[in-house]
Each structure stands twice: as structure tokens, then as C-alpha cells.
Design a protein around this motif. Structure first.
Motif, mmCIF file in Angstrom:
data_model
loop_
_atom_site.group_PDB
_atom_site.id
_atom_site.type_symbol
_atom_site.label_atom_id
_atom_site.label_comp_id
_atom_site.label_asym_id
_atom_site.label_seq_id
_atom_site.Cartn_x
_atom_site.Cartn_y
_atom_site.Cartn_z
ATOM 1 N N PRO A 57 0.802 -1.220 0.000
ATOM 2 C CA PRO A 57 0.000 0.000 0.000
ATOM 3 C C PRO A 57 0.830 1.263 0.000
ATOM 4 O O PRO A 57 0.483 2.237 -0.636
ATOM 5 N N SER A 58 1.938 1.267 0.725
ATOM 6 C CA SER A 58 2.763 2.464 0.771
ATOM 7 C C SER A 58 3.303 2.808 -0.606
ATOM 8 O O SER A 58 3.295 3.957 -1.025
ATOM 9 N N ARG A 59 3.782 1.793 -1.324
ATOM 10 C CA ARG A 59 4.313 2.052 -2.657
ATOM 11 C C ARG A 59 3.209 2.479 -3.613
ATOM 12 O O ARG A 59 3.405 3.349 -4.458
ATOM 13 N N SER A 60 2.026 1.860 -3.505
ATOM 14 C CA SER A 60 0.940 2.213 -4.412
ATOM 15 C C SER A 60 0.444 3.631 -4.138
ATOM 16 O O SER A 60 0.120 4.370 -5.069
ATOM 17 N N GLU A 61 0.380 4.025 -2.863
ATOM 18 C CA GLU A 61 -0.035 5.387 -2.547
ATOM 19 C C GLU A 61 0.973 6.399 -3.069
ATOM 20 O O GLU A 61 0.603 7.451 -3.599
ATOM 21 N N THR A 62 2.243 6.096 -2.931
ATOM 22 C CA THR A 62 3.271 7.003 -3.443
ATOM 23 C C THR A 62 3.196 7.108 -4.956
ATOM 24 O O THR A 62 3.295 8.203 -5.526
ATOM 25 N N ARG A 63 2.997 5.983 -5.615
ATOM 26 C CA ARG A 63 2.861 6.000 -7.068
ATOM 27 C C ARG A 63 1.632 6.807 -7.479
ATOM 28 O O ARG A 63 1.658 7.534 -8.478
ATOM 29 N N GLU A 64 0.562 6.694 -6.702
ATOM 30 C CA GLU A 64 -0.666 7.416 -7.032
ATOM 31 C C GLU A 64 -0.462 8.927 -6.936
ATOM 32 O O GLU A 64 -1.070 9.686 -7.689
ATOM 33 N N ILE A 65 0.384 9.375 -6.022
ATOM 34 C CA ILE A 65 0.650 10.812 -5.908
ATOM 35 C C ILE A 65 1.276 11.340 -7.190
ATOM 36 O O ILE A 65 0.851 12.368 -7.741
ATOM 37 N N PHE A 66 2.272 10.637 -7.698
ATOM 38 C CA PHE A 66 2.947 11.115 -8.905
ATOM 39 C C PHE A 66 2.053 10.983 -10.141
ATOM 40 O O PHE A 66 2.125 11.814 -11.057
ATOM 41 N N GLU A 67 1.221 9.970 -10.167
ATOM 42 C CA GLU A 67 0.258 9.875 -11.264
ATOM 43 C C GLU A 67 -0.762 11.014 -11.181
ATOM 44 O O GLU A 67 -1.214 11.530 -12.208
ATOM 45 N N PHE A 68 -1.112 11.401 -9.967
ATOM 46 C CA PHE A 68 -1.991 12.561 -9.785
ATOM 47 C C PHE A 68 -1.327 13.829 -10.312
ATOM 48 O O PHE A 68 -1.973 14.659 -10.966
ATOM 49 N N TYR A 69 -0.036 13.988 -10.049
ATOM 50 C CA TYR A 69 0.693 15.145 -10.582
ATOM 51 C C TYR A 69 0.658 15.157 -12.110
ATOM 52 O O TYR A 69 0.460 16.212 -12.734
ATOM 53 N N LEU A 70 0.871 13.997 -12.713
ATOM 54 C CA LEU A 70 0.873 13.919 -14.174
ATOM 55 C C LEU A 70 -0.480 14.328 -14.757
ATOM 56 O O LEU A 70 -0.556 15.147 -15.686
ATOM 57 N N SER A 71 -1.549 13.767 -14.214
ATOM 58 C CA SER A 71 -2.886 14.072 -14.736
ATOM 59 C C SER A 71 -3.259 15.530 -14.494
ATOM 60 O O SER A 71 -3.811 16.203 -15.379
ATOM 61 N N ALA A 72 -2.964 16.031 -13.299
ATOM 62 C CA ALA A 72 -3.327 17.415 -12.978
ATOM 63 C C ALA A 72 -2.545 18.406 -13.830
ATOM 64 O O ALA A 72 -3.088 19.429 -14.270
#
Length: 293
Positions: A57-72
Motif C-alpha cells: 500500500p505504501s508504494r501504491s499510494e506514493t505511485r498514485e501521488i505522482f500519477e496525480f501530478y501527471l494528470s493534474a
């Protein structure tokens, strides 16, 4: 996303090799200590499941942050693309989920959410998120002295991207673009959001006032209509009163009754039977005599 934060194959191989090395060392120690092989094997499987459960979960949450940056960053970029509303809402929902799940989310997530809310016209939420980043001293990165494991993992990957931008060029460009927007346009976005929020509230108040006036006018018109109908019904009722030269006159006062009709007929019949009914008065006779002389 086409841009990978890390190569999944090499990363997975690296993690599995580390686990295998650690398990081999512990298994050897347990075997030397006299533990049966099936106990060592069961212990290894159990430890592997626990490790995967709590580390993923920690790695997936961290990955989700950077994917959020990309989309935003794609949404906030000033290009000619026209985005659907649900696309923006999905990215915002992803950012809000990060704030809920992550203890001590990065300030850049708050700024990015504020900019997205400003884009869709939710100026209240935009003001709240932007004010937290720009006006709250605790939102500065320098105040995060005791990071959570998620934040520590996020910072580790962020520094790796900054040192080696070639491994994740799109992610690196998105982070730099958002940080630049936060530094150069943050205060302008906050002031703009607050100004437009005041205008929205003023328009809502004007609309509410206009609606209230319209309801009052409709109520007055309804009361007048009911009053007119009531007066009309009262005037048309038998025995109703009307005004005649300042005097109340009953509507039945001037209406002929059966007795009036009978009296009129009797009077007419009496005049017909009387032979002197058409006789002139004495004054008219004298007047005719004097006129003839």
C-alpha cells in the motif's frame, strides 16, 4: 501512464532477491538451531505474505501521488485541449483520496487540488486548499520534521526523480511545472478565487432576494384575484347590498315581486272601468277657457 516511475520488472526482481537473501539467512539459522524444515517453510510463507500486505500500500499510494501530478499538470496546462467535466472530477477525487489516506500529505498536493478547484469554478474549495498552502506556516516543507512512512517514501522517490530526471521525464516535468506554478501564480490564484467567491455569494443573495420579491408579488396578485372573485360572488347573490348615492340598496329592493305585479294589474283594470278616468283636471279646463277668449 506511459511514463514509468520505476521499471516494474527490475524493481520486482530486486525486492524478491532481497527477500530471498533474508529468508535464506534466517532459514539457515533456524535449521542449525534444530527447527524442522516444514516449520521453516511455513514461517517463510507467512513472513512473505505479511511483508507484501504491509509494504504494497505504501508504494501504491506514493505511485498514485505522482500519477496525480501527471494528470493534474495536463489539465492545468494552457493548451487548446478541451477537457470533459468528469475527467477533471476524477482527478480531483484522486487528489482528495490521497489527502484522506496519507498522513501528512505533501503541500504540493494541496496546491494542485486548489488549482483544479479554481479551474472548475469551485472557488470555496480552491480558497481553502490554496490558503492552507500559502498562508499556513505549518504547510511549509521545512516544518515536516517527523515524517510518516508514506511521506518518507514519497520524498525518497521525489529526490530520485530530481537527481535522475531521464528515468521519469514526464513525471519530472510535471513536478517542476506544478512547483513553478505554486511559486509564481499561487497568490494570484488565491486572490482570484476569493474575489470570484465573493461575486458568487453576491449573485446568490441577489437571486434569493429577487425570488423572494417575486413570491411576494405573486402572493399579492393571488390575494387581489381572490378578493375580486369574492366581491363578484357577493354582488350576484340574492339579497346582496350595493351602494346607490351613498345609500346601501338591496339587490332585491328594485326587483318586482308577485304582489307588485298583481297591484299593477288591478290599478290598470280600475282605470279602464272608470268612465271619468280620462277626465281633465279643473285647472286645465279653466286654462283652456281663458286661452280661447
Amino acid at each position: 501512464m506511459s511514463d514509468k516511475l520505476q521499471k516494474k520488472t527490475s524493481e520486482s526482481l530486486k525486492e524478491n532477491s532481497q527477500y530471498a537473501l533474508a529468508f535464506g539467512l534466517i532459514a539457515t539459522m533456524l535449521f542449525v538451531a534444530g527447527f524442522p524444515l516444514f516449520v521453516i517453510f511455513f514461517f517463510g510463507i507467512f513472513a512473505y505474505v505479511l511483508w507484501k500486505t504491509f509494504s504494497q500500500p505504501s508504494r501504491s499510494e506514493t505511485r498514485e501521488i505522482f500519477e496525480f501530478y501527471l494528470s493534474a499538470n495536463e489539465l492545468l496546462r494552457d493548451d487548446e485541449r478541451r477537457w470533459f467535466g468528469f475527467e477533471v472530477q476524477e482527478v480531483i477525487a484522486r487528489g482528495e483520496r490521497i489527502l484522506q489516506l496519507m498522513n501528512g500529505a505533501p503541500p504540493l498536493v494541496y496546491f494542485t487540488l486548489g488549482a483544479l478547484y479554481n479551474k472548475i469554478g469551485d472557488y470555496k474549495s480552491a480558497s481553502n486548499h490554496l490558503a492552507y498552502v500559502l498562508e499556513n506556516e505549518n504547510a511549509d516543507e521545512a516544518t515536516f520534521n517527523y515524517p510518516s512512512p508514506d511521506l518518507r517514501n514519497y520524498v525518497r522517490i521525489l529526490r530520485k526523480i530530481e537527481r535522475e530526471p531521464a528515468e521519469a521525464p514526464q513525471t519530472s516535468a510535471a513536478v517542476r511545472s506544478l512547483e513553478r506554478a505554486r511559486r509564481n501564480r499561487g497568490k494570484t490564484l488565491l486572490e482570484n478565487s476569493r474575489l470570484l467567491l465573493k461575486e458568487q455569494e453576491a449573485k446568490k443573495q441577489e437571486a434569493a432576494f429577487a425570488e423572494k420579491k417575486q413570491k411576494e408579488l405573486a402572493q399579492k396578485n393571488a390575494e387581489k384575484t381572490v378578493e375580486k372573485i369574492f366581491v363578484s360572488v357577493v354582488q350576484n347573490e340574492p339579497g346582496a347590498y350595493s351602494i346607490d348615492n351613498g345609500r346601501e340598496v338591496s339587490s332585491t329592493e328594485n326587483q318586482p315581486t308577485p304582489n307588485d305585479s298583481a297591484n299593477h294589474k288591478k290599478k290598470k283594470q280600475k282605470n279602464t272601468d272608470d268612465p271619468f278616468a280620462n277626465r281633465k283636471p279643473i285647472s286645465e279646463v279653466l286654462h283652456d277657457i281663458y286661452d280661447s277668449k
